[in-house]
Design a protein around this motif. Structure first.
Motif, PDB file in Angstrom:
ATOM      1  N   UNK A  52       1.294  -1.564   0.133  1.00 39.62           N
ATOM      2  CA  UNK A  52       0.111  -0.254   0.285  1.00 39.62           C
ATOM      3  C   UNK A  52       0.826   1.199  -0.272  1.00 39.62           C
ATOM      4  N   UNK A  53       1.924   0.674   0.540  1.00 43.77           N
ATOM      5  CA  UNK A  53       2.788   2.249   0.708  1.00 43.77           C
ATOM      6  C   UNK A  53       4.059   2.402  -0.351  1.00 43.77           C
ATOM      7  N   UNK A  54       4.242   2.018  -1.162  1.00 41.60           N
ATOM      8  CA  UNK A  54       5.522   1.212  -2.374  1.00 41.60           C
ATOM      9  C   UNK A  54       5.795   3.135  -3.459  1.00 41.60           C
ATOM     10  N   UNK A  55       6.845   3.141  -3.199  1.00 39.26           N
ATOM     11  CA  UNK A  55       7.360   3.735  -4.092  1.00 39.26           C
ATOM     12  C   UNK A  55       7.896   3.833  -4.979  1.00 39.26           C
ATOM     13  N   UNK A  56       8.453   2.191  -5.368  1.00 38.62           N
ATOM     14  CA  UNK A  56       9.338   1.811  -6.406  1.00 38.62           C
ATOM     15  C   UNK A  56       8.103   1.662  -7.337  1.00 38.62           C
ATOM     16  N   UNK A  57       7.331   0.183  -7.216  1.00 41.68           N
ATOM     17  CA  UNK A  57       6.310  -0.342  -8.525  1.00 41.68           C
ATOM     18  C   UNK A  57       4.218   0.843  -7.127  1.00 41.68           C
ATOM     19  N   UNK A 110     -10.603 -13.266 -18.324  1.00 41.21           N
ATOM     20  CA  UNK A 110     -11.039 -12.717 -17.622  1.00 41.21           C
ATOM     21  C   UNK A 110     -12.296 -13.623 -16.796  1.00 41.21           C
ATOM     22  N   UNK A 111     -11.877 -15.042 -17.143  1.00 38.64           N
ATOM     23  CA  UNK A 111     -12.840 -16.318 -16.651  1.00 38.64           C
ATOM     24  C   UNK A 111     -11.157 -16.833 -14.936  1.00 38.64           C
ATOM     25  N   UNK A 112     -10.533 -16.134 -15.690  1.00 32.97           N
ATOM     26  CA  UNK A 112      -9.578 -16.194 -14.060  1.00 32.97           C
ATOM     27  C   UNK A 112      -8.686 -15.574 -13.334  1.00 32.97           C
ATOM     28  N   UNK A 113     -10.140 -14.549 -12.753  1.00 33.09           N
ATOM     29  CA  UNK A 113      -9.583 -13.226 -11.970  1.00 33.09           C
ATOM     30  C   UNK A 113      -8.407 -13.038 -11.353  1.00 33.09           C
ATOM     31  N   UNK A 114      -8.037 -11.768 -11.252  1.00 35.33           N
ATOM     32  CA  UNK A 114      -6.901 -12.188  -9.413  1.00 35.33           C
ATOM     33  C   UNK A 114      -7.547 -12.063  -8.427  1.00 35.33           C
ATOM     34  N   UNK A 115      -6.840 -13.044  -7.227  1.00 33.33           N
ATOM     35  CA  UNK A 115      -6.664 -12.993  -6.113  1.00 33.33           C
ATOM     36  C   UNK A 115      -6.297 -11.987  -5.539  1.00 33.33           C
ATOM     37  N   UNK A 116      -6.528 -10.783  -5.273  1.00 36.62           N
ATOM     38  CA  UNK A 116      -6.022  -9.662  -4.567  1.00 36.62           C
ATOM     39  C   UNK A 116      -5.413  -9.176  -3.296  1.00 36.62           C
ATOM     40  N   UNK A 117      -4.680  -8.798  -2.451  1.00 34.52           N
ATOM     41  CA  UNK A 117      -4.425  -8.717  -1.057  1.00 34.52           C
ATOM     42  C   UNK A 117      -3.659  -7.566  -0.731  1.00 34.52           C
ATOM     43  N   UNK A 118      -3.389  -7.590  -0.219  1.00 34.87           N
ATOM     44  CA  UNK A 118      -3.269  -5.780   0.344  1.00 34.87           C
ATOM     45  C   UNK A 118      -2.360  -5.652   2.170  1.00 34.87           C
ATOM     46  N   UNK A 119      -1.290  -5.190   1.917  1.00 38.27           N
ATOM     47  CA  UNK A 119      -0.184  -5.156   2.366  1.00 38.27           C
ATOM     48  C   UNK A 119       0.118  -4.446   3.436  1.00 38.27           C
ATOM     49  N   UNK A 120       0.160  -3.364   4.463  1.00 36.30           N
ATOM     50  CA  UNK A 120       0.609  -2.020   3.911  1.00 36.30           C
ATOM     51  C   UNK A 120       2.239  -1.815   4.127  1.00 36.30           C
ATOM     52  N   UNK A 121       3.018  -0.703   4.079  1.00 32.15           N
ATOM     53  CA  UNK A 121       3.984  -0.521   4.058  1.00 32.15           C
ATOM     54  C   UNK A 121       5.368  -0.526   2.576  1.00 32.15           C
ATOM     55  N   UNK A 122       6.256  -0.321   2.415  1.00 30.00           N
ATOM     56  CA  UNK A 122       7.149  -0.004   1.581  1.00 30.00           C
ATOM     57  C   UNK A 122       7.171  -1.345   0.763  1.00 30.00           C
ATOM     58  N   UNK A 123       8.158  -1.423   0.039  1.00 34.33           N
ATOM     59  CA  UNK A 123       8.317  -2.021  -1.085  1.00 34.33           C
ATOM     60  C   UNK A 123       9.300  -2.868  -0.119  1.00 34.33           C
ATOM     61  N   UNK A 124       9.647  -2.734   0.882  1.00 36.24           N
ATOM     62  CA  UNK A 124      10.892  -3.785   1.419  1.00 36.24           C
ATOM     63  C   UNK A 124       9.934  -4.067   2.907  1.00 36.24           C
ATOM     64  N   UNK A 125       9.308  -3.582   3.635  1.00 35.24           N
ATOM     65  CA  UNK A 125       8.977  -3.718   4.755  1.00 35.24           C
ATOM     66  C   UNK A 125       8.301  -4.939   5.359  1.00 35.24           C
ATOM     67  N   UNK A 126       7.091  -5.541   3.998  1.00 34.23           N
ATOM     68  CA  UNK A 126       6.666  -7.357   4.115  1.00 34.23           C
ATOM     69  C   UNK A 126       7.944  -7.867   4.708  1.00 34.23           C
TER      70      UNK A 126
END
Length: 284
Positions: A229-234, A251-267
């Motif tokens: 969510x806080x990525x400044x690189x992508x 369209x018949x295989x949509x993405x399962x979308x998740x969100x993690x807080x933080x920057x490009x490296x925090x996770x």
């Protein structure tokens, strides 16, 4: 998936398997197998020139050869497929790519979808409509400074045959640019520790339009996209565009979308939320 999967992690630019050690520890404590890949010329296969040590010899650093010269996306993909073939022998495989690693996992998905039970992008490049160079010219990347690495560039990439960055620089402007791009939410020690896990050299081949996701092969694989969510690189706007393009392709295989807080490296530095999320993916 009936059997617990093996997670196979693919690093981004200038990184290596060491980046995933804290996350792998958390996954192991939750009962999951994982393998972190070093792409060719990375990890213990990387070149760390003597001139990179302290005190640094910057003129020599600009000219010393590196063994990642000539490494191509095809080389990375072939290496990864070899790992996937071995991992698949023990059961399902979840293939996870971060950042530039997304290019390699996409190529592997195009070539051998049979080896991958789920493909997962963590703020990673998933080229569909454009190649990665093309995306950098798009509005979603307007706030990303393409010259941030150039502040610590060592040597001429055309002469070296590789991209060399001095991550051990003491230049305040370069360090500030790295911090903003990758790790604005890490403390000073965490930032410097991670910076010292980077290697100076990266290959020049980031793929072409021929390496974009293919619906007939890659598009058959169940897919998860983890937004940072806080990525400044992508930035999130680009991450969301990549998700939209992938979903329009399949369209018949949509993405399962998740969100993690933080920057490009925090996770990677604080991996508990990511480990819990991957444990959820193992049950899909």
């Amino acid at each position: 998936m009936q059997k617990s999967p093996t997670f196979v992690f693919v690093h981004g630019a200038f990184a290596n398997s060491f980046s995933f050690a804290p996350l792998q520890a958390e996954l192991a404590l939750l009962g999951y197998r994982s393998a972190a890949v070093d792409l060719p010329g990375h990890g213990f296969g990387a070149t760390f020139p003597a001139a990179y040590q302290a005190p640094q010899d910057l003129p020599a650093l600009a000219t010393e050869p590196g063994n990642i010269k000539g490494v191509t996306l095809a080389d990375n993909t072939a290496h990864l497929i070899g790992v996937l073939e071995r991992a698949k022998r023990t059961g399902p495989v979840v293939l996870v790519g971060h950042s530039r690693g997304g290019i390699t996992i996409t190529a592997a998905g195009n070539a051998r979808p049979d080896l991958i039970d789920r493909i997962c992008y963590v703020a990673a490049w998933c080229p569909v409509d454009l190649d990665v160079a093309g995306y950098y010219a798009e509005p979603e990347m307007a706030d990303v400074d393409p010259g941030s690495l150039a502040l610590a560039l060592a040597g001429n990439p055309a002469d070296l045959g590789l991209l060399r960055t001095n991550f051990r620089t003491a230049d305040p402007a370069a360090l500030a640019a790295f911090r903003h791009a990758f790790a604005a939410d890490l403390d000073d020690d965490e930032f410097r520790v991670f910076l010292n896990t980077f290697q100076p050299d990266e290959s020049l081949d980031a793929g072409t339009s021929d390496d974009r996701a293919q619906a007939a092969s890659w598009g058959r694989i169940p897919r998860t996209f983890v937004r940072l969510a806080d990525d400044a690189s992508i930035p999130p706007a680009m991450q969301d565009r990549l998700i939209r393009e992938a979903d329009a392709l399949t369209p018949d295989n949509p993405s399962d979308v998740r969100t993690l807080a933080g920057s490009h490296l925090r996770w990677l530095v604080h991996p508990e939320p990511a480990a819990e999320m991957f444990a959820e993916l193992a049950a899909l």
